[in-house]
Design an enzyme around this catalytic site. Sequence first.
Site, PDB file in Angstrom:
ATOM      1  N   ASN A  12       0.793  -1.228   0.080  1.00 56.66           N
ATOM      2  CA  ASN A  12      -0.100  -0.074  -0.058  1.00 56.66           C
ATOM      3  C   ASN A  12       0.931   1.135  -0.049  1.00 56.66           C
ATOM      4  OD1 ASN A  12      -1.690   2.125   0.684  1.00 56.66           O
ATOM      5  ND2 ASN A  12      -2.296   1.450   2.606  1.00 56.66           N
ATOM      6  N   TRP A  13       0.894   1.964  -1.152  1.00 55.77           N
ATOM      7  CA  TRP A  13       1.724   3.237  -1.190  1.00 55.77           C
ATOM      8  C   TRP A  13       1.181   4.254  -0.677  1.00 55.77           C
ATOM      9  CZ3 TRP A  13       3.422   2.892  -7.156  1.00 55.77           C
ATOM     10  CH2 TRP A  13       4.255   1.457  -7.378  1.00 55.77           C
ATOM     11  N   LYS A  14      -0.176   3.902  -0.180  1.00 55.64           N
ATOM     12  CA  LYS A  14      -0.660   5.407   0.219  1.00 55.64           C
ATOM     13  C   LYS A  14      -0.362   6.631  -0.551  1.00 55.64           C
ATOM     14  CE  LYS A  14       0.421   3.501   4.748  1.00 55.64           C
ATOM     15  NZ  LYS A  14       0.169   3.447   6.409  1.00 55.64           N
ATOM     16  N   SER A  70       3.705  -2.349  10.322  1.00 54.25           N
ATOM     17  CA  SER A  70       5.114  -2.334  10.442  1.00 54.25           C
ATOM     18  C   SER A  70       5.867  -3.586   9.929  1.00 54.25           C
ATOM     19  CB  SER A  70       5.496  -1.838  11.938  1.00 54.25           C
ATOM     20  OG  SER A  70       4.953  -0.619  12.307  1.00 54.25           O
ATOM     21  N   GLY A  82       2.775   2.211  10.740  1.00 49.99           N
ATOM     22  CA  GLY A  82       3.277   3.298  10.623  1.00 49.99           C
ATOM     23  C   GLY A  82       3.861   3.856  11.913  1.00 49.99           C
ATOM     24  N   HIS A 100      -9.410   0.510   5.075  1.00 50.18           N
ATOM     25  CA  HIS A 100      -8.048   0.939   5.630  1.00 50.18           C
ATOM     26  C   HIS A 100      -8.283   1.786   6.765  1.00 50.18           C
ATOM     27  CE1 HIS A 100      -4.082   2.512   6.590  1.00 50.18           C
ATOM     28  NE2 HIS A 100      -3.596   1.307   5.616  1.00 50.18           N
ATOM     29  N   GLU A 136      -4.968  -5.357  10.548  1.00 49.95           N
ATOM     30  CA  GLU A 136      -4.101  -4.160  10.839  1.00 49.95           C
ATOM     31  C   GLU A 136      -4.477  -3.529  12.012  1.00 49.95           C
ATOM     32  OE1 GLU A 136      -2.223  -2.963   6.707  1.00 49.95           O
ATOM     33  OE2 GLU A 136      -4.264  -1.763   7.117  1.00 49.95           O
ATOM     34  N   GLY A 140       2.905  -1.223   4.253  1.00 54.73           N
ATOM     35  CA  GLY A 140       2.770   0.306   3.987  1.00 54.73           C
ATOM     36  C   GLY A 140       4.205   0.758   3.598  1.00 54.73           C
ATOM     37  N   GLY A 141       4.732   1.243   4.582  1.00 55.54           N
ATOM     38  CA  GLY A 141       6.293   2.049   4.434  1.00 55.54           C
ATOM     39  C   GLY A 141       7.168   1.330   3.645  1.00 55.54           C
ATOM     40  N   GLU A 144      -6.708   4.330   8.073  1.00 55.57           N
ATOM     41  CA  GLU A 144      -6.727   5.976   7.819  1.00 55.57           C
ATOM     42  C   GLU A 144      -8.082   6.358   7.161  1.00 55.57           C
ATOM     43  OE1 GLU A 144      -3.025   5.519   5.646  1.00 55.57           O
ATOM     44  OE2 GLU A 144      -1.952   4.916   7.646  1.00 55.57           O
TER      45      GLU A 144
HETATM   46  C1  PEP Z   1      -0.627  -0.071   5.990  1.00 57.29           C
HETATM   47  O1  PEP Z   1      -0.685   1.143   5.559  1.00 57.29           O
HETATM   48  O2  PEP Z   1      -1.674  -0.971   5.509  1.00 57.29           O
HETATM   49  C2  PEP Z   1       0.351  -0.445   6.759  1.00 57.29           C
HETATM   50  C3  PEP Z   1       0.600  -1.421   7.291  1.00 57.29           C
HETATM   51  O3  PEP Z   1       1.694   0.715   7.063  1.00 57.29           O
HETATM   52  P1  PEP Z   1       2.945   0.260   7.717  1.00 57.29           P
HETATM   53  O4  PEP Z   1       3.525  -1.014   7.005  1.00 57.29           O
HETATM   54  O5  PEP Z   1       3.608   1.382   7.340  1.00 57.29           O
HETATM   55  O6  PEP Z   1       2.491   0.032   9.092  1.00 57.29           O
END
Ligand code: PEP
Length: 256
Positions: free
Chosen positions: A11-13, A214, A174, A96, A168, A235-236, A98
Site C-alpha cells: 500500500n503506497w498510500k 510495520s 506506521g 483501511h 491491521e 505500507g512504508g 486511515e
Molecule cells: C498499511 O498502511 O496498511 C500499513 C500496514 O502500514 P505500515 O506497514 O507502514 O505500518
Amino acid sequence: MMDRKRIAAGNWKMHTLLNEGILLAGQLEQQWHDERVDMIVAPPFTHLDAVVRLLRNSPIQVAAQNCYSEPAGAYTGDISPVMLADLGVDQVIIGHSERREIFAETDALLREKVNGALSAGLGVIFCCGEPLEIREAGQQQTYVQGQLERSLFHLTADQLTQVVVAYEPIWAIGTGKTASPDQAQEMHGFIRILIEQQYDHSTSAGISILYGGSVKPGNAAELFAQPDVDGGLVGGASLKADDFLAIANALADSVS
Ligand code: PEP
C-alpha cells in the site's frame, strides 16, 4: 498444505510522484517471478493507468487504495469501482484504518463499498483492526468481530471467495511497533473461526488473512511462519523495491 493464496500487498498510500511510482513498479516487474506468492501493488489513483499498463504482462496485480460504492453518479471527486475495473485494476483496499479515522468512513459505508466493488468484479482487500485503547482494554476480538459482522458477513460464501481480510492493529501501523507473531496468530485464528462459524469450514480454510502493521524485512519471516498469517499488507516498506521484495521472498520461503 493449505491451498489458500499467499499474498504480499504493498500500500503506497499518498506517496510517490508518477515517475517514482513507475520506477518502483518497474523494479518489481523486473525482479518478481515467484509463483508461490501473489504480489499486489496499490499505487495512488493518479498512477493506476500507467502501472496497470506497465504490469500487464507480469504476474503482479494492481489494487486501488479506495473507491466509492456507486458505479457512477453525482459524487464529485470520487472514483467508482466500475472505473477501476475499466482501467484493468484487479483489487481494491476497503476500510483501511486511515480511511476510517481521517475520512470518517463508517462500517455501513464500508459495507456498501464492499458490495459496489464486488459488483464491479473487483477483488476486495478488507481491512480491520483495533485502536490501542481497545487492545489495552482486552476488547480487540469483540471489536474486530463487530467490524466484520457489520461490513462483510452479509456476503454469501461465494462472494467471500473474492475477499481477502487484512488484520491491521492501528497501534502498529506506521509506528514501527509490530504485533508479536503470537498476537497476530491469535487474531488471525480468531477471524478464521468467526468465518467458519458464519459460513463453513471450506470458506474459512480458503480465505487469505493478511497481517499489516510495520511489516519489515527483519520481522516478516516470523510473522509469516504463523499458521493463519497468509501474507502481509505492507505500507512504508513497500516503497522500497528491495524491502518489499525481501518481504515477498520471506513469504515465499514460508510456503512449505
Ligand atoms: C498499511 O498502511 O496498511 C500499513 C500496514 O502500514 P505500515 O506497514 O507502514 O505500518
